[in-house]
Scaffold this motif. Structure first.
Motif, mmCIF file in Angstrom:
data_model
loop_
_atom_site.group_PDB
_atom_site.id
_atom_site.type_symbol
_atom_site.label_atom_id
_atom_site.label_comp_id
_atom_site.label_asym_id
_atom_site.label_seq_id
_atom_site.Cartn_x
_atom_site.Cartn_y
_atom_site.Cartn_z
ATOM 1 N N THR A 285 0.857 -1.172 0.000
ATOM 2 C CA THR A 285 0.000 0.000 0.000
ATOM 3 C C THR A 285 0.897 1.227 0.000
ATOM 4 O O THR A 285 1.825 1.321 0.803
ATOM 5 N N VAL A 286 0.628 2.149 -0.912
ATOM 6 C CA VAL A 286 1.401 3.386 -0.987
ATOM 7 C C VAL A 286 0.434 4.555 -1.086
ATOM 8 O O VAL A 286 -0.698 4.395 -1.536
ATOM 9 N N TYR A 287 0.904 5.700 -0.659
ATOM 10 C CA TYR A 287 0.127 6.926 -0.795
ATOM 11 C C TYR A 287 0.786 7.762 -1.871
ATOM 12 O O TYR A 287 2.011 7.882 -1.926
ATOM 13 N N ALA A 288 -0.023 8.345 -2.740
ATOM 14 C CA ALA A 288 0.493 9.234 -3.776
ATOM 15 C C ALA A 288 -0.442 10.422 -3.912
ATOM 16 O O ALA A 288 -1.657 10.252 -3.954
ATOM 17 N N ASN A 289 0.130 11.611 -3.950
ATOM 18 C CA ASN A 289 -0.665 12.809 -4.234
ATOM 19 C C ASN A 289 -0.107 13.527 -5.460
ATOM 20 O O ASN A 289 -0.407 14.681 -5.717
ATOM 21 N N THR B 12 4.931 11.654 -3.935
ATOM 22 C CA THR B 12 4.347 12.587 -2.978
ATOM 23 C C THR B 12 4.979 13.959 -3.124
ATOM 24 O O THR B 12 6.152 14.093 -3.454
ATOM 25 N N SER C 210 5.027 17.402 -0.758
ATOM 26 C CA SER C 210 4.645 17.939 0.553
ATOM 27 C C SER C 210 4.033 19.326 0.454
ATOM 28 O O SER C 210 3.349 19.756 1.367
ATOM 29 N N THR D 6 8.098 7.590 -6.125
ATOM 30 C CA THR D 6 8.394 6.341 -5.432
ATOM 31 C C THR D 6 8.011 5.086 -6.214
ATOM 32 O O THR D 6 8.542 4.021 -5.951
#
Length: 117
Positions: free
Chosen positions: A30-34, A51, A53, A67
């Protein structure tokens, strides 16, 4: 007396058989990407995920950290696009329009401002 000619019945077609393919999730990450950017060639779509920030310091903005890279063919890309379109439409039905313009997104509507502002 004329005899009515009826077309011959179509040969029975085998109904499409549904095949259930098991999905192995033991190695799922599981990864977070914005942040996402896409690159295309004739056969594939490359999605770079990462990501951002959005922090700006006196030295300048923090860099975007990429990533993960997802590579897919255009059939899979179209399926993903359709799935995402339906997911966003459902979200907007429940919670309102998702604003893409960051300047508009950061504005607080007049009726939601705290008293005294």
């Amino acid at each position: 007396m004329s005899e009515e000619v009826k077309p011959a019945p179509a040969p029975a077609q085998n109904p499409q058989q549904q095949v259930q393919i098991p999905v192995d999730v033991t190695n799922r990450e599981t990864v977070y990407a914005n942040f996402v950017q896409a690159h295309l060639n004739a056969d594939e779509v490359y999605l770079e995920l990462g990501t951002f920030s959005q922090v700006v310091t006196p030295a300048g903005p923090d860099p975007i950290t990429l990533t993960h890279r997802v590579i897919m063919n255009f059939v899979t890309a179209k399926r993903l696009a359709d799935l995402l379109k339906r997911a966003v439409a459902q979200h907007e039905q429940m919670f309102g329009v998702v604003e893409l313009d960051p300047n508009r997104r950061l504005r607080v509507p007049q009726q939601q401002r705290p008293n005294g502002m």
